[in-house]
Design a protein around this motif. Structure first.
Motif, mmCIF file in Angstrom:
data_model
loop_
_atom_site.group_PDB
_atom_site.id
_atom_site.type_symbol
_atom_site.label_atom_id
_atom_site.label_comp_id
_atom_site.label_asym_id
_atom_site.label_seq_id
_atom_site.Cartn_x
_atom_site.Cartn_y
_atom_site.Cartn_z
ATOM 1 N N CYS A 181 0.842 -1.193 0.000
ATOM 2 C CA CYS A 181 0.000 0.000 0.000
ATOM 3 C C CYS A 181 0.879 1.244 0.000
ATOM 4 O O CYS A 181 1.916 1.268 0.653
ATOM 5 N N ASN A 183 -0.475 4.343 0.761
ATOM 6 C CA ASN A 183 -1.264 5.459 1.292
ATOM 7 C C ASN A 183 -0.791 6.068 2.605
ATOM 8 O O ASN A 183 -1.066 7.212 2.882
ATOM 9 N N PHE A 184 -0.151 5.332 3.417
ATOM 10 C CA PHE A 184 0.363 5.856 4.688
ATOM 11 C C PHE A 184 -0.695 6.602 5.501
ATOM 12 O O PHE A 184 -0.494 7.749 5.893
ATOM 13 N N CYS A 185 -1.822 5.967 5.718
ATOM 14 C CA CYS A 185 -2.781 6.509 6.687
ATOM 15 C C CYS A 185 -2.030 6.537 8.023
ATOM 16 O O CYS A 185 -1.276 5.601 8.323
ATOM 17 N N TYR A 187 -2.542 5.992 11.045
ATOM 18 C CA TYR A 187 -2.728 4.989 12.101
ATOM 19 C C TYR A 187 -2.256 3.603 11.681
ATOM 20 O O TYR A 187 -2.264 2.678 12.482
ATOM 21 N N CYS A 188 -1.883 3.455 10.412
ATOM 22 C CA CYS A 188 -1.769 2.105 9.852
ATOM 23 C C CYS A 188 -0.322 1.648 9.671
ATOM 24 O O CYS A 188 0.524 2.383 9.171
ATOM 25 N N VAL A 190 0.443 -1.096 7.840
ATOM 26 C CA VAL A 190 0.556 -1.945 6.637
ATOM 27 C C VAL A 190 1.663 -1.514 5.659
ATOM 28 O O VAL A 190 2.473 -2.351 5.240
ATOM 29 N N PRO A 191 1.758 -0.228 5.265
ATOM 30 C CA PRO A 191 2.804 0.122 4.292
ATOM 31 C C PRO A 191 4.216 -0.168 4.815
ATOM 32 O O PRO A 191 5.132 -0.413 4.026
ATOM 33 N N GLN A 225 -4.691 -4.409 -0.781
ATOM 34 C CA GLN A 225 -4.915 -3.446 0.299
ATOM 35 C C GLN A 225 -5.706 -2.250 -0.231
ATOM 36 O O GLN A 225 -6.464 -1.631 0.474
ATOM 37 N N HIS A 262 -10.165 1.969 -1.562
ATOM 38 C CA HIS A 262 -9.906 3.229 -0.852
ATOM 39 C C HIS A 262 -10.748 4.326 -1.505
ATOM 40 O O HIS A 262 -10.691 4.487 -2.724
ATOM 41 N N ARG A 301 -6.268 10.634 5.047
ATOM 42 C CA ARG A 301 -7.080 9.775 4.177
ATOM 43 C C ARG A 301 -7.277 10.356 2.767
ATOM 44 O O ARG A 301 -7.813 9.684 1.890
HETATM 45 S S1 SF4 Z 1 -5.532 1.830 6.105
HETATM 46 FE FE1 SF4 Z 1 -5.526 0.797 4.124
HETATM 47 S S2 SF4 Z 1 -5.095 2.439 2.675
HETATM 48 FE FE2 SF4 Z 1 -4.467 3.215 4.665
HETATM 49 S S3 SF4 Z 1 -2.300 2.713 4.824
HETATM 50 FE FE3 SF4 Z 1 -3.439 1.024 5.776
HETATM 51 S S4 SF4 Z 1 -3.681 -0.474 4.152
HETATM 52 FE FE4 SF4 Z 1 -3.123 1.457 3.172
#
Ligand code: SF4
Length: 463
Positions: A181, A183-185, A187-188, A190-191, A225, A262, A301
Motif C-alpha cells: 500500500c 497510502n500511509f494513513c 494509524y496504519c 501496513v505500508p 490493500q 480506498h 485519508r
Molecule cells: S488503512 Fe488501508 S489504505 Fe491506509 S495505509 Fe493502511 S492499508 Fe493502506
C-alpha cells in the motif's frame, strides 16, 4: 513513472519446489503420518498467504511436524494473542521435541517484534516476513538440516508467480491482484510491513482467474490493500475497472467480488464497470474510517466527507441495489464529541448494510502513535457502544426490507445446525441461512426470505 519491482524469477520458485520435493523424500521415507498446521490471524491477504504456505507444505508431503503461525500487525490485541499462543506451544514442543515452530507475517516484519521473539520465545525455530514467503521451503530446510534458528526479515518488496496454493473449500476463492500500500494513513502499519504497491501483471491474474473458473469456483474475491489503484505501478494501461471487465469476459457462471477499496481512488469508471459487468457483485466495501473532516485529515485519508458522500451517491446512481459496507475507527487520537457526532450522522446518512467498527489501536512507528490524546479507553468504549447500537439498528432495518422477497444466492457451506443447515450469500454478500440438501453447495439458487435479524437473513426453498 513505474516504480521498481522485484519480480522473483519463476526459476527461483521452481528451486523452492525442488526443495519441497527433497523434503518430501526425506520425511516420507519412514512412512511418517502427515502433520502440519497453519494458524492464520488478520486480514484476507493473510488468508491468501496461508494458502501459499499450505501449498508448499502439501508439496513437502505434510510429513513433518510443523506449526506455522501467520500473524497480523494491524491491532495490538491480535499481537498479544499471537504471543500468548506461541508461548503456549512450549508444551507441544516438549511433548514432540522434533517439532518445528515458524512465525511469519506482518507482526514479525516489525523489527522490535522479531527481536522480542528472538530473545523471549526460544520455542520458535523460524521467523520470516511477508517478503520472504516465496522461499519458505528453503528457510524450513535450513532449520531441518542445520538444526538452528533462522530469522529472515528482508525488506525487498517482491512479486512472485508460480507458488503452489492449497485453497480452503471449493466454492469461494481469494485471488490476490496486488500487494502492499502507498497510502500511509497515519494509524496504519501496513505500508511499513507489506511495503509499497506492487500489482501482479493482468495476464497472470487472468490466468489464475481462468483456472479458478475451470476448477468450479463460483465466488472469486480480488484482493489487495487498495484494489482501486491496481495497475498504477505497471506500464500496461490496465486499471482496476479494466481488470474486472476482462475477468467478467471469462465464460462461466461465477461472481466477482473485491476488497478493499480506498475512497480516494474509487472512480465513476469503476462504478459504471460494476453496473455493466453481470458477474460483478453489487457490493462495495468502502472504509470511511470517520465522518469528521478534521479527523480524516489527521488520518491522512485524502478525501473529505463531501467527496465520500458524493462517491456513494454516484455508486448508487449506477447500482440502486448496491450493498455498502465500511470500516470505522472510534477514538482516533483527539477525537472529540463533535467529531464522533459527525461519524454518527454520516452513518445515518449512508445507511450502511454492515459496519466493521474498531477502537483505535496504537501502532509503534506510525505517526498517530505520537499524537496527543486526552481521551481514555473508557471514553472511547462509550462511543464504540453507541456506534455499535446504530450499526445493529440500521443492519436490522435493512435486513427486514428483504423479508418476503425472492433473492438469488450462492450456497457456500454447511452451518452445523439442524434447522438452517446451509449457509449462502446474496449477490451483495448478505448471509442467508436456509434448510436444504447439501448437494446444493456450490449452486446458485433462488430463495424466499422469510425472516431476518441484525446479522443474517433466513430463507426458504419452498415458495
Ligand atoms: S488503512 Fe488501508 S489504505 Fe491506509 S495505509 Fe493502511 S492499508 Fe493502506
Amino acid at each position: 513513472m513505474p516504480i521498481e519491482r522485484k519480480v522473483i524469477d519463476i526459476e527461483k520458485i521452481e528451486e523452492q519446489r525442488a526443495i519441497c520435493a527433497q523434503i518430501f523424500e526425506r520425511v516420507t521415507a519412514d512412512g511418517q503420518r502427515p502433520l502440519a498446521m497453519v494458524d492464520t490471524y488478520g486480514c484476507q491477504q493473510n488468508e491468501a498467504d496461508s494458502e501459499k504456505i499450505r501449498g508448499y507444505l502439501a508439496e513437502m508431503g505434510y510429513g513433518l511436524d510443523v506449526i506455522v503461525v501467520n500473524t497480523c500487525a494491524v491491532r495490538e490485541h491480535a499481537e498479544m494473542r499471537v504471543l500468548g499462543n506461541v508461548g503456549a506451544l512450549n508444551h507441544s514442543k516438549k511433548a514432540r521435541p522434533g517439532q518445528i515452530i515458524a512465525v511469519c507475517g506482518c507482526m514479525v516484519q516489525q523489527k522490535h517484534m522479531a527481536e522480542k521473539i528472538k530473545m523471549s520465545y526460544p520455542v520458535v525455530d523460524l521467523v520470516f516476513g511477508p517478503h520472504e514467503l516465496w522461499r519458505f521451503p528453503e528457510l524450513l530446510n535450513q532449520v531441518m538440516e542445520k538444526h538452528k534458528r533462522v530469522f529472515a526479515i528482508d525488506k525487498a518488496e517482491s512479486v512472485a508467480e508460480g507458488i503452489p496454493l492449497r485453497r480452503d473449500g471449493k466454492v469461494k476463492a481469494w485471488l490476490s491482484i496486488m500487494y502492499g500500500c502507498n497510502n500511509f494513513c497515519t494509524y496504519c502499519i501496513v505500508p511499513y510491513v507489506r511495503g509499497r504497491e506492487r500489482s501482479r501483471r493482468p495476464e497472470d491474474v487472468l490466468a489464475e482467474a481462468r483456472q479458478l473458473v475451470a476448477e468450479g469456483y463460483k465466488d472469486i474475491t480480488l484482493l489487495g490493500q487498495n484494489v482501486n489503484s491496481y495497475g498504477k505501478d505497471l506500464d500496461c494501461g490496465v486499471d482496476f475497472a479494466d481488470l474486472i471487465r476482462q475477468i467478467n469476459d471469462i465464460p462461466g457462471d461465477f461472481l466477482i467480488r473485491f476488497m478493499t477499496s480506498h475512497p480516494r481512488d474509487a472512480t465513476e469508471k469503476l462504478f459504471k464497470t460494476m453496473a455493466e459487468c453481470e458477474k460483478c457483485a453489487h457490493h462495495i466495501h468502502l472504509p470511511v474510517q470517520s465522518g469528521s473532516d478534521r479527523i480524516l485529515k489527521r488520518m491522512n485519508r485524502h478525501y473529505d466527507r463531501a467527496k465520500y458522500l458524493d462517491e456513494i451517491a454516484t455508486a448508487r446512481r449506477y447500482m440502486p441495489d448496491l450493498v455498502i459496507t465500511t470500516d470505522i475507527i472510534v477514538g482516533f487520537p483527539d477525537e472529540t464529541e463533535e467529531d464522533f457526532a459527525d461519524t454518527l450522522s454520516l452513518c445515518e446518512e449512508v445507511r450502511y448494510d454492515a459496519m466493521f467498527t474498531f477502537i483505535y489501536s496504537k501502532r509503534v512507528g506510525t505517526p498517530a502513535a505520537t499524537m496527543p490524546d486526552p481521551y481514555t479507553r473508557a471514553d472511547k468504549q462509550v462511543h464504540f457502544d453507541q456506534l455499535m447500537e446504530l450499526s445493529n439498528r440500521i443492519s436490522g432495518e435493512k435486513h427486514k426490507e428483504y423479508e418476503g422477497k425472492t433473492v438469488r444466492v450462492l450456497v457456500d457451506g454447511e452451518t452445523g445446525k439442524e434447522e438452517y443447515n446451509l449457509s449462502s450469500r446474496t449477490n451483495g454478500g448478505r448471509l442467508v441461512h436456509l434448510h436444504g440438501d447439501k448437494s446444493l453447495i456450490g449452486q446458485f439458487i433462488d430463495v424466499k426470505i422469510t425472516a431476518s435479524n441484525t446479522w443474517a437473513l433466513y430463507g426458504s426453498l419452498e415458495f
